[in-house]
Design a protein around this motif. Structure first.
Motif, PDB file in Angstrom:
ATOM      1  N   TYR A  92       0.620  -1.674  -0.169  1.00  0.00           N
ATOM      2  CA  TYR A  92       0.068   0.244  -0.113  1.00  0.00           C
ATOM      3  C   TYR A  92       0.905   1.101  -0.204  1.00  0.00           C
ATOM      4  N   GLN A  93       2.203   1.241  -0.079  1.00  0.00           N
ATOM      5  CA  GLN A  93       3.137   2.140  -0.296  1.00  0.00           C
ATOM      6  C   GLN A  93       2.524   2.850   0.903  1.00  0.00           C
ATOM      7  N   ILE A  94       2.726   2.694   2.857  1.00  0.00           N
ATOM      8  CA  ILE A  94       2.147   3.430   3.548  1.00  0.00           C
ATOM      9  C   ILE A  94       3.371   2.888   4.391  1.00  0.00           C
ATOM     10  N   ILE A  95       4.104   3.889   5.942  1.00  0.00           N
ATOM     11  CA  ILE A  95       4.470   3.419   6.613  1.00  0.00           C
ATOM     12  C   ILE A  95       4.030   4.485   7.481  1.00  0.00           C
ATOM     13  N   PRO A  96       4.450   3.723   9.279  1.00  0.00           N
ATOM     14  CA  PRO A  96       2.923   3.955   9.995  1.00  0.00           C
ATOM     15  C   PRO A  96       4.811   4.825  10.677  1.00  0.00           C
ATOM     16  N   MET A  97       4.140   5.702  11.581  1.00  0.00           N
ATOM     17  CA  MET A  97       5.359   7.291  11.466  1.00  0.00           C
ATOM     18  C   MET A  97       5.818   7.175  13.115  1.00  0.00           C
ATOM     19  N   PHE A  98       4.574   6.929  13.901  1.00  0.00           N
ATOM     20  CA  PHE A  98       4.657   7.283  15.349  1.00  0.00           C
ATOM     21  C   PHE A  98       3.152   7.254  16.297  1.00  0.00           C
ATOM     22  N   ARG A  99       3.230   7.342  17.205  1.00  0.00           N
ATOM     23  CA  ARG A  99       2.037   7.291  18.147  1.00  0.00           C
ATOM     24  C   ARG A  99       1.783   8.014  18.973  1.00  0.00           C
ATOM     25  N   VAL A 100       0.920   8.366  19.112  1.00  0.00           N
ATOM     26  CA  VAL A 100       0.193   9.274  20.494  1.00  0.00           C
ATOM     27  C   VAL A 100      -1.106   9.103  21.156  1.00  0.00           C
ATOM     28  N   ARG A 101      -0.971   8.615  22.150  1.00  0.00           N
ATOM     29  CA  ARG A 101      -1.986   7.739  22.838  1.00  0.00           C
ATOM     30  C   ARG A 101      -2.724   6.556  22.319  1.00  0.00           C
ATOM     31  N   ASN A 102      -3.659   7.256  21.077  1.00  0.00           N
ATOM     32  CA  ASN A 102      -4.720   6.169  20.793  1.00  0.00           C
ATOM     33  C   ASN A 102      -4.272   6.759  19.012  1.00  0.00           C
ATOM     34  N   VAL A 103      -3.701   7.812  18.588  1.00  0.00           N
ATOM     35  CA  VAL A 103      -4.044   7.736  17.344  1.00  0.00           C
ATOM     36  C   VAL A 103      -2.710   7.572  17.098  1.00  0.00           C
ATOM     37  N   LEU A 104      -2.501   6.563  15.843  1.00  0.00           N
ATOM     38  CA  LEU A 104      -1.711   6.544  15.392  1.00  0.00           C
ATOM     39  C   LEU A 104      -1.699   7.362  13.543  1.00  0.00           C
ATOM     40  N   THR A 105      -0.727   7.451  13.916  1.00  0.00           N
ATOM     41  CA  THR A 105      -0.208   8.785  12.525  1.00  0.00           C
ATOM     42  C   THR A 105       0.903   7.777  11.179  1.00  0.00           C
ATOM     43  N   VAL A 106       0.347   7.556  10.323  1.00  0.00           N
ATOM     44  CA  VAL A 106       0.541   6.717   9.451  1.00  0.00           C
ATOM     45  C   VAL A 106       1.264   8.283   7.800  1.00  0.00           C
ATOM     46  N   ALA A 107       1.944   7.527   7.583  1.00  0.00           N
ATOM     47  CA  ALA A 107       3.235   8.353   6.014  1.00  0.00           C
ATOM     48  C   ALA A 107       1.676   7.539   4.848  1.00  0.00           C
ATOM     49  N   ALA A 108       1.089   7.977   4.024  1.00  0.00           N
ATOM     50  CA  ALA A 108       0.674   7.504   2.821  1.00  0.00           C
ATOM     51  C   ALA A 108       1.094   8.565   1.525  1.00  0.00           C
ATOM     52  N   GLY A 109       1.650   6.963   0.258  1.00  0.00           N
ATOM     53  CA  GLY A 109       1.924   7.960  -0.377  1.00  0.00           C
ATOM     54  C   GLY A 109      -0.039   8.831  -1.635  1.00  0.00           C
ATOM     55  N   ASP A 110      -0.131   8.038  -1.063  1.00  0.00           N
ATOM     56  CA  ASP A 110      -2.243   7.701  -2.052  1.00  0.00           C
ATOM     57  C   ASP A 110      -2.813   8.405  -1.404  1.00  0.00           C
ATOM     58  N   PRO A 111      -3.206   9.393  -1.281  1.00  0.00           N
ATOM     59  CA  PRO A 111      -4.177   9.579   0.240  1.00  0.00           C
ATOM     60  C   PRO A 111      -5.648   9.299  -0.314  1.00  0.00           C
TER      61      PRO A 111
END
Length: 569
Positions: A92-111
């Motif tokens: 999917y060309q994504i990568i998890p970046m970091f987690r703050v509490r229950n929110v996971l920030t994910v980098a994506a190439g295709d929005p």
């Protein structure tokens, strides 16, 4: 987990018109082309040169209400990436970046891949916050984070398990304990990881710095230092000891500076590391100079010469005898220019001898020699004996004193082409420096063919290059009519260039060739200003002028040239 929903989409064309990037008339023309070709509007704008692909990515993120970030090193938490299997990350060309509490920030190439965010939310039980990045940057991060950074995390975890502590006992015991730690697997792995990442990032130096309660590892890339990582402070003594072992140095000596050499094999290439320690109040600071011949530019056509100046310099190198000096401060690329010059001259018919301190790169077919001042083997002594080796071309790493200067000049007057360096600010200062050393004016006038001065400037990063219209003050500085519209280039900053906007370096040059008038002027023991006046009257191209040419060509920026040439003429 609630599925992710995008906000109301903004129109790309309207965004560009509102920002003044294009006019409404231009927008209508692009929409007409889109209707005829059925191509996406963004692709048409990129192909037309209106915006770059990087700018398009940013606009897409704004259009969909998704933040846009440059996926630079250090922005991804290596401990969180494994929350998504590598196979899915690649698919999917994504990568998890970091987690703050229950929110996971994910980098994506295709929005637009809403289902991907939904799947990750279900898989992890976390709320997903997407951010938009370039696909290339994501793939590079996947390659690094699912291997190297995970390995880094495992190394640090292993180190925790060994129970390493700061050693504060007697010196004898401290040395033995640190030596034992240095041979441990976590320390070996972490040391190797530091070297590997620095070499792959194209660093020229690695700095390992103890800062009291902090251990900082920095790398120098394109002349500037960037933080690579910050391991636990307890790791500093064993890592330093590990490097000393690799350099065959005494690990018990921590009060005096030490120098050594390490060779490592990476991806089938042998890379030299120059090792240096300096005792500080918090412990030993280590600097490793990386000499990676794979990245060395040894082609005279690629070091940055303007076409006409390159032709003149090549003609000088074809002369059978004489002295050519390359000038500039430390780190200005003088050695690279000299290496590229002798690489051009290197043929079976020529006997080329170098005298260096140190020998930075080993060149085939050239007799390279290392100065050893500790045993009295100085530049001057080496040069005397070199003349008995029937040389055609001699490279003297640096002229530091009158004796070396006079021997080099005598060699150039007796049928040898001599290339060397001087630490001066510009080309004309090389003449006055030789005079200040006590070299007779008639010797300089007879032997010196030319003086070449140079500086290094950073290149604009091709991945985030963007255009802009400069102010009238900049146009005036560049010598351009203020009423003209000139589009210059600069980098916005991205993950490919440590957010600096620059990637790689090139040189700016000024070449002062001796003619009859200048030879006569040297005989009168002139001042530096007198020499500069003579050069200016004859249209001498200064460092700044050559830098301004590179600005107009889109190679570098005015900030770089102004900074690099501040001490020049």
């Amino acid at each position: 987990m609630t599925a992710y929903r995008f906000p109301t989409r903004k129109k790309l064309g309207e965004m560009l018109v509102n920002r003044g990037t294009i006019t409404p008339e231009q927008m209508n023309e692009f929409l007409r082309i889109q209707k005829e070709t059925k191509m996406p509007l963004g692709q048409i704008l990129v192909d037309s040169g209106v915006i770059t692909r990087q700018e398009l990515t940013g606009f897409l993120g704004e259009q969909l209400g998704i933040p846009h970030v440059w996926l630079r090193k250090g922005l991804v938490d290596p401990r969180i990436v494994s929350i998504v299997p590598k196979e899915k990350a690649l698919k999917y060309q994504i990568i998890p970046m970091f987690r703050v509490r229950n929110v996971l920030t994910v980098a994506a190439g295709d929005p637009n891949s809403v289902f991907v965010f939904d799947e990750i939310a279900k898989m992890t039980g976390l709320k997903v916050q997407p951010v938009l990045c370039r696909s290339d940057d994501i793939l590079e991060s996947i390659r690094e984070c699912y291997k190297e950074d995970v390995a880094m995390d495992e190394v640090m975890a292993s180190a925790d398990e060994t129970g390493l502590e700061v050693v504060r006992s007697s010196p004898e015991r401290a040395i033995s304990e640190i030596a034992e730690m240095a041979e441990g697997s976590p320390v070996v792995n972490l040391t190797n990881l530091i070297l590997m990442k620095a070499i792959r990032d194209g660093a020229s130096d690695i700095h390992l710095e103890p800062q009291g309660d902090q251990f900082m590892v920095r790398v120098r890339i394109d002349g500037l230092l960037y933080e690579l990582m910050s391991p636990k402070v307890e790791m500093h003594p064993p890592i330093v000891s590990r490097l000393k072992v690799m350099a065959n140095l005494d690990i018990s000596e921590r009060r005096m500076p030490q120098d050594g050499r390490i060779q490592v094999l990476l991806e089938g290439s042998l890379i030299d590391l120059r090792f240096s320690t300096m005792p500080t109040i918090h412990g030993e600071k280590v600097v490793l100079r990386i000499l990676d011949q794979r990245k060395a530019i040894l082609d005279i056509n690629k070091v940055g010469f303007e076409t006409e100046m390159l032709a003149r310099f090549k003609l000088l190198l074809k002369r059978p005898h004489g002295l050519v000096l390359v000038c500039g401060p430390t780190g200005s690329g003088k050695t690279t220019t000299l290496y590229s010059a002798i690489s051009l001259l290197n043929t079976r018919e020529k006997n080329i001898v170098t005298i260096e301190d140190p020998v930075e790169y080993q060149l085939k077919g050239i007799n390279q020699n290392q100065v050893k001042e500790a045993i009295g083997l100085t530049f001057a002594l080496f040069l005397k004996h070199t003349l008995r080796q029937d040389p055609d071309i001699i490279l003297v790493g640096e002229i530091r004193d009158r004796e070396t200067a006079e021997i080099a000049i005598q060699a150039s007057l007796t049928g040898h082409l001599v290339l060397s360096t001087l630490h001066t600010n510009d080309s004309v200062s090389a003449i006055t420096r030789l005079l200040e050393m006590g070299v007779e004016p008639y010797l300089i006038s007879s032997a010196l063919l030319a003086s070449l001065s140079q500086r290094l400037v950073r290149r604009i990063c091709p991945e985030c290059e963007t255009g802009y219209f400069p102010s009238q003050a900049v146009l005036k500085e560049l010598g351009i009519d203020e009423n003209k519209q000139v589009r210059l280039s600069r980098g916005k900053g991205c993950g490919n260039c440590y957010d600096s906007g620059y990637k790689g370096r090139t040189a700016v040059y000024e070449l002062l060739e001796l003619d009859e008038g200048l030879q006569a002027l040297i005989m009168s023991n002139p001042t530096t200003e007198g020499l500069r006046r003579y050069a200016r009257e004859r249209g001498y191209t200064t460092l700044k002028k050559d830098g301004y040419r590179k600005i107009l060509e889109g190679v570098t920026t005015i900030d770089e040239v102004t900074s690099a040439c501040a001490s020049g003429v």
